[in-house]
Design an enzyme around this catalytic site. Structure first.
Site, PDB file in Angstrom:
ATOM      1  N   LEU A 193      41.530  42.124  43.721  1.00  0.00           N
ATOM      2  CA  LEU A 193      41.823  40.705  43.531  1.00  0.00           C
ATOM      3  C   LEU A 193      41.550  40.253  42.092  1.00  0.00           C
ATOM      4  O   LEU A 193      40.432  40.387  41.594  1.00  0.00           O
ATOM      5  CB  LEU A 193      40.968  39.874  44.498  1.00  0.00           C
ATOM      6  CG  LEU A 193      41.248  38.359  44.467  1.00  0.00           C
ATOM      7  CD1 LEU A 193      42.621  38.049  45.015  1.00  0.00           C
ATOM      8  CD2 LEU A 193      40.182  37.613  45.247  1.00  0.00           C
ATOM      9  N   ASP A 194      42.573  39.726  41.442  1.00  0.00           N
ATOM     10  CA  ASP A 194      42.461  39.183  40.087  1.00  0.00           C
ATOM     11  C   ASP A 194      42.001  40.228  39.070  1.00  0.00           C
ATOM     12  O   ASP A 194      41.455  39.882  38.020  1.00  0.00           O
ATOM     13  CB  ASP A 194      41.494  37.986  40.061  1.00  0.00           C
ATOM     14  CG  ASP A 194      41.950  36.857  40.978  1.00  0.00           C
ATOM     15  OD1 ASP A 194      43.168  36.761  41.224  1.00  0.00           O
ATOM     16  OD2 ASP A 194      41.104  36.098  41.455  1.00  0.00           O
ATOM     17  N   GLU A 195      42.210  41.509  39.379  1.00  0.00           N
ATOM     18  CA  GLU A 195      41.753  42.569  38.479  1.00  0.00           C
ATOM     19  C   GLU A 195      42.917  43.343  37.846  1.00  0.00           C
ATOM     20  O   GLU A 195      42.694  44.298  37.113  1.00  0.00           O
ATOM     21  CB  GLU A 195      40.847  43.562  39.233  1.00  0.00           C
ATOM     22  CG  GLU A 195      39.556  42.991  39.774  1.00  0.00           C
ATOM     23  CD  GLU A 195      38.500  42.785  38.700  1.00  0.00           C
ATOM     24  OE1 GLU A 195      38.716  43.202  37.552  1.00  0.00           O
ATOM     25  OE2 GLU A 195      37.450  42.189  39.022  1.00  0.00           O
TER      26      GLU A 195
END
Lengths: 299, 299, 299, 299
Positions: B243-245
């Site tokens: 996530l969001d990486e």
């Protein structure tokens, strides 16, 4: 050099001998501005500048910064402070009256990288950062020559985590002996103990080389590089006991791209660190900052 | 409206029928540029633009994007691709040849907040975002009227975490049926499963409303407000399973101050989200981005 | 101090003894990149970085900057330059081959305000501005102490418009005696004659304290204040005979508001002047700039 | 659509029925803030926000904007205005009291390029630009469909310099019939006569597509391209009889480089024009701007 700066400081003090700044924090309610401005008027003061912030007009905190001019301020100072107590009590104010001619005494802590220190000294030399830089403290000898060439005392105090307590004891004695008002950590790479932080509450400004809360802690440029960010930044903040978690004063960023490695980012970042720290220090010296909980109001 | 855009697209395709972009990633070593440029010259192609990046000339990766023009490109395309295999093998290249007239097919996913979607549609209408927007997919009906008024198909697919699998199955069928090249999550507030992400690897662009890696996850503006930051930002990135990486494509920020609450930040942030997402999408459509490990090279 | 810098310079020269930069300007046509990269490959050179710009693929100018590494470059330099003539003739190239180890010799001209000079010296000390600063020339004694403390020659040459010719004669002799490659006007407040400008064509960089073409000429901050602008800026450019009309290299701006008077703008502006000039000088030293007509291509 | 916006407007009016903004300009002297704040306190008003600016405490102008809340404001409004006359006379004030629930009536003028108009309408739809957009006036039919689809009246009034007088007569009648408070020239490419400008003094906001005072007049992007600038910008200002010389409200810029031709600059510039105009219009609607001589104070 110091004499040249001293001259600038003397001129500044004289030009501002009738100026003061009143900083107030209190529960919001009607009548605060009316009472304070009436008080100042009755004491012969003219408001030059005023900024205020109502967190929430219905039941929040109220903050105001008033800069005023008052003939014969030095003679009247005691009377003004005494008389103001009545208003302060009525509105439960947390307040400070700062006289502009009382130039703040400042200590700069630095380790090896001199860029942030140099920027502060450069602003100081050019008369844009009005402070009495009483000393530079460092755990390295690197900057001695340059600092002393400006007539500023340089204290070399080697430091590491094993001797932290003794080191801080020495530093605190030195700082107290000179009535230091503000400690600027201009890339000082040692962690401070809660005791040191408590001793100078809201009087220590640090520059962290990332746009917090990204990259809290060590090696932010290396980690920014590994994450592949397209912006790097810097953050100046008051130091608290939570590492890199203190009230943020100022932040800024610069663009980077895939060509920039961690070392390039470090160089690009230095320029942001310099300007972000200098702005924060100047705002503090101009009494523009009110700390409230873990935030700053910057007027 | 669609016919007006279609006309623009047709003109664009015709103007660019002889243009292509060659994207290459391979181990760095001498002779790559010489071989490729010699190859293009021998096939009658003229290099219009070229950008390259050597991670580390001694043993790193080499990346290049070449835009070229070649008379009768459509007839020659097969031959060029076949002949290029020899060079590609010699240098162990990971390569793609993209024909500019092959306008990419794009799907936009959106939830309730329409600002990022609106910006993409606005850029598309003005001819600055050259794509075939085949559909808008949403778990809310909010944007239907506006999307359909532009002649774009709107698919309402209600979604929540309990029915995630079925929802994604429906979405994947739809996307495959239309040969979608790029999925843009324009503030689509549902998490995608690894299966979905794997199906469209490096083909899903998301906009996250913070300057990552600060404020990964939910409610970044609320958290930015509580932390008292002086900058807020937005980040567009390719979606991966973390996530969001995923690889960051573009970021930008805007200043805020103590007067801005979380809601003000949300409004200020929308403007950054709009422009950051639009830039990332345009760069993808122009084949300017090479993903390498968890980073992007943006030429 | 100079010895410390000299050491940095020596390390840099050694690290870069096999690196060169090729700058080319010629009419655009197919085969340029192929020929040049083939030539470099055959001479054992590896392209490290390359940027190009086609003004208009059909009949405009073509510009390219190639940075390459070549074992035993010093021994091969003559041969490479000789052999390249054939290609240069074939494509009617205007070209330069710059060896990275040939550190450029630089003179800085300054009047009273030292901020731009200080920034250059600071970048130079930190190793980020790789040049041999052979001298500082000034029509005031103000900066002598600081310049000489760094081991740099300081030449005080009083100047005014009545003695312009004699002054410039002296300056030119000095500059020629030291084989100066680049003259930086770091807030040098004297106008140069066409003769001086012609003698150092495209080798004089000036910083003007406005975002040109706004506020050409004297007192830009005063005029910016009177006009009530909300942005002030700075522009670095090559000097030509038309005042403030030379090819622009870099510009930047900073916000101001109604509270800032002309003097505040001057202070805010200094910070922009410093960074804009430093960037332009670094790009020149890195051979990133090609001047074409009255514009710059900055790679 | 209009009904949806109307609902938002109604909610806003209700939430702000007790709020007003007091704008004052007068010669500086002690006691102004005390008198005004005492007055408001005595009339039951609570100051929510206040900003002031002293041009020069010794003999310059003084400016203040006070936002206050007062129970039953509508009933008390007449009394407050009447009572305030005494203070206004005492201090020779030029003052305005604006009731927040009195939503301003706005007309937008546009020619062919719709981007600035679209931005305003987008901000208006999202509730961030609180105005009653009574009409769009254009000398082209281009935007009719889009404007009318939002429920806003669209008036097509063909214009050219030969029929300027008649055209403006028609426009003035229309504007007066609807009690228009603010005219926004969102890329309206016709020059206005002194008569028109005088009729709506300090009520016409224009967006000029350059960072004024650079590129006053026609074709700024073309001229910026020819000059080889590295920044392009936009300026919003009140319209006066001197072309592009009126009081500047807001400016911003964006970077360009040698690859950007005049057409690229036009596209990049549109994004700046949109945001610069929207900010200026919002500040006007929030009564944040005081015009003084040829400058603006923006609180």
């Amino acid at each position: 050099m110091k004499s040249y700066i001293q001259e600038k400081i003397d001129v500044y003090k004289q030009q501002n001998e009738n100026k003061a700044r009143l900083l107030i924090k209190c529960p919001d309610r009607p009548g605060i501005v009316a009472s304070v401005s009436q008080f100042l008027f009755e004491h012969g003061a003219n408001i030059i500048d005023s900024s205020q912030y109502s967190q929430d007009p219905e039941g929040g905190e109220f903050f105001i910064r008033i800069e005023f001019e008052c003939p014969d301020l030095k003679q009247k100072a005691d009377e003004i402070e005494q008389d103001f107590e009545a208003i302060a009590n009525e509105f439960s104010m947390d307040w400070k009256l700062m006289y502009v001619y009382n130039i703040k005494k400042m200590a700069i802590f630095v380790s090896k990288e001199p860029h942030a220190l140099l920027e502060l000294l450069w602003e100081w030399q050019s008369g844009d950062l009005m402070a009495d830089i009483a000393m530079v403290v460092s755990n390295h000898e690197t900057s001695r020559e340059m600092v002393e060439s400006l007539g500023i005392a340089f204290h070399y105090i080697p430091a590491n985590k094993d001797i932290r307590k003794e080191v801080e004891q020495k530093q605190i004695e030195l700082l107290k002996a000179h009535d230091i008002d503000l400690i600027v950590l201009a890339r000082y790479m040692q962690i401070l103990t809660p005791h040191f932080v408590e001793t100078f509450k809201n009087k220590i400004i640090n520059i962290h080389h990332s746009f917090l809360p990204a990259f809290v802690g060590a090696n932010p440029y290396e980690r920014a590089y590994r994450r592949g960010v397209k912006l790097i930044g810097a953050t100046s903040h008051y130091v608290t006991n939570d590492l890199d978690e203190g009230p943020i004063i100022e932040q800024d960023i610069s663009r980077v791209n895939h060509r920039d490695n961690a070392e390039d980012m470090r160089k690009i970042g230095q320029s942001i660190e310099r300007s972000v720290l200098a702005r924060a220090v100047k705002w503090h010296l101009q009494d523009r900052i009110i700390v409230h909980e873990n935030k700053t109001i910057v007027f």
